[in-house]
Design a protein around this motif. Sequence first.
Motif, mmCIF file in Angstrom:
data_model
loop_
_atom_site.group_PDB
_atom_site.id
_atom_site.type_symbol
_atom_site.label_atom_id
_atom_site.label_comp_id
_atom_site.label_asym_id
_atom_site.label_seq_id
_atom_site.Cartn_x
_atom_site.Cartn_y
_atom_site.Cartn_z
ATOM 1 N N GLN A 66 0.886 -1.195 -0.026
ATOM 2 C CA GLN A 66 0.099 -0.044 -0.004
ATOM 3 C C GLN A 66 0.768 1.336 -0.084
ATOM 4 O OE1 GLN A 66 -3.391 0.022 -0.144
ATOM 5 N NE2 GLN A 66 -3.369 -2.069 -0.210
ATOM 6 N N PRO A 67 0.587 2.167 -0.682
ATOM 7 C CA PRO A 67 1.115 3.641 -0.629
ATOM 8 C C PRO A 67 1.489 4.121 0.614
ATOM 9 C CG PRO A 67 -0.498 3.676 -2.199
ATOM 10 C CD PRO A 67 -0.804 2.521 -1.190
ATOM 11 N N PRO A 72 8.371 6.140 -0.816
ATOM 12 C CA PRO A 72 8.080 6.398 -2.237
ATOM 13 C C PRO A 72 7.522 5.073 -2.711
ATOM 14 C CG PRO A 72 9.806 7.640 -1.584
ATOM 15 C CD PRO A 72 9.833 6.735 -0.459
ATOM 16 N N SER A 73 6.717 5.144 -3.692
ATOM 17 C CA SER A 73 6.132 3.832 -4.101
ATOM 18 C C SER A 73 7.267 3.453 -5.380
ATOM 19 C CB SER A 73 4.880 3.838 -5.073
ATOM 20 O OG SER A 73 3.830 4.269 -3.914
ATOM 21 N N LEU A 98 7.391 -2.001 1.149
ATOM 22 C CA LEU A 98 7.272 -1.056 0.056
ATOM 23 C C LEU A 98 5.996 -1.543 -0.793
ATOM 24 C CD1 LEU A 98 11.162 -1.359 -0.889
ATOM 25 C CD2 LEU A 98 10.002 0.424 0.485
ATOM 26 N N HIS A 99 5.506 -0.366 -1.452
ATOM 27 C CA HIS A 99 4.563 -0.421 -2.317
ATOM 28 C C HIS A 99 5.167 -0.219 -3.603
ATOM 29 C CE1 HIS A 99 1.306 1.756 -4.768
ATOM 30 N NE2 HIS A 99 0.864 0.816 -4.774
ATOM 31 N N GLY A 140 1.759 10.684 -4.730
ATOM 32 C CA GLY A 140 2.946 10.531 -3.819
ATOM 33 C C GLY A 140 3.986 10.778 -4.454
ATOM 34 N N ARG A 141 4.997 10.617 -3.869
ATOM 35 C CA ARG A 141 6.627 10.397 -4.534
ATOM 36 C C ARG A 141 6.807 8.876 -5.047
ATOM 37 N NH1 ARG A 141 10.478 11.926 0.243
ATOM 38 N NH2 ARG A 141 9.208 10.350 1.278
ATOM 39 N N LEU A 142 7.418 9.111 -6.266
ATOM 40 C CA LEU A 142 7.619 7.854 -7.113
ATOM 41 C C LEU A 142 9.077 7.658 -7.561
ATOM 42 C CD1 LEU A 142 5.895 5.609 -8.633
ATOM 43 C CD2 LEU A 142 5.707 7.357 -10.376
ATOM 44 N N HIS A 143 9.328 6.346 -7.339
ATOM 45 C CA HIS A 143 10.608 5.816 -7.790
ATOM 46 C C HIS A 143 10.380 5.042 -8.957
ATOM 47 C CE1 HIS A 143 14.450 3.412 -6.657
ATOM 48 N NE2 HIS A 143 14.424 3.796 -7.856
ATOM 49 N N VAL A 144 10.785 5.595 -10.068
ATOM 50 C CA VAL A 144 10.826 4.757 -11.493
ATOM 51 C C VAL A 144 11.930 4.010 -11.636
ATOM 52 C CG1 VAL A 144 10.264 5.260 -13.862
ATOM 53 C CG2 VAL A 144 9.214 6.864 -12.210
#
Length: 325
Positions: A66-67, A72-73, A98-99, A140-144
């Motif tokens: 879950q976020p 960060p997701s 971790l989401h 939210g914040r995102l790790h790509v």
Amino acid sequence: MEVMSTVVQLAGGAVLTTLTLAIYVIYIQPIYIISFFQSLNRWRSGCTIKYVKVGECQFAYMERGQPSENQPSLLFLHGFSDRKESYCGIIMHLPKHLHLIAVDLPGHGDTGIKAKADLNVEAYAAKLHQFVGEVGLDRGRLHVIGHSMGGGLAGCYTATYPETIWALTMICPGGILLPDKSVMFEKIAQGNKHVMIPETVEQAEEMFNIVLHNKSLIPPKQVLKGYVDYSKPYRNFNQQLFDAMLEHGQDGLTPYLGKITAPTQVIWGRHDKALHISSLDVMKKKITASLQVDIIEDCGHTVGLEAPTKVADLLLNFRETVYNK
């Protein structure tokens, strides 16, 4: 005693049935081996398959967790002709809190693509941005994280839509004009244009010899036959996409490198024969954001298969580094 005898007989029948089924699958329908291991790996990784409609396209993706406001997701983007399940080995070694989401890109896996769709990296990034909004990753914040073609897309996406990007990881990314020609591009120059789109077991073996440094991981011929059969419905699209990448996208990531503002990690297999590691020289010159480079020794292009534990550790180390800055 009679009951025990019946159980033994049933057990024996079950073993015989299982053995017969295994022989049928391996020698008659090896395509099911691929589907079975995809399902097994999804289950082992703890991911759930979901679908979402994005315009005319239905996206398929895997999700776990879950976020969280504190963490960060993670959004995983696979490579050319691959699918979301290619990240299962890495996901298995990531903490459960971790989401994360791993998505089938348009035209891959179980995600559709409309006829005559644009196949350039900008069009893919725009469609991905719609997906990100639909599943709420933009809240939210995102790790790509992207591998190969997905690495090039991840870089382009981060540069184009920087608003919520917390960090970027590119793994053996495509889209950079190679200072040194790789084995894959040597074969393309020799006329084997679709070396990465095998139509026979022998061609599949050649492809796996390019992407894998650890030759013990090359599947046996019956599994390779299953791979060829499994890939057949995607073959025409893959050829169109690969042609488009050769025509427009061989250097498609380079113009975006200087526009990346998020903390960036690049992971590369030392012995990558698909995309030569010399691309790192270009990236180091072009990327002005903070950059962490991690090279995995004794590893080829498919680092998620050859060194999943190492990749997971590197991802977590990078996240910790970004937090501490």
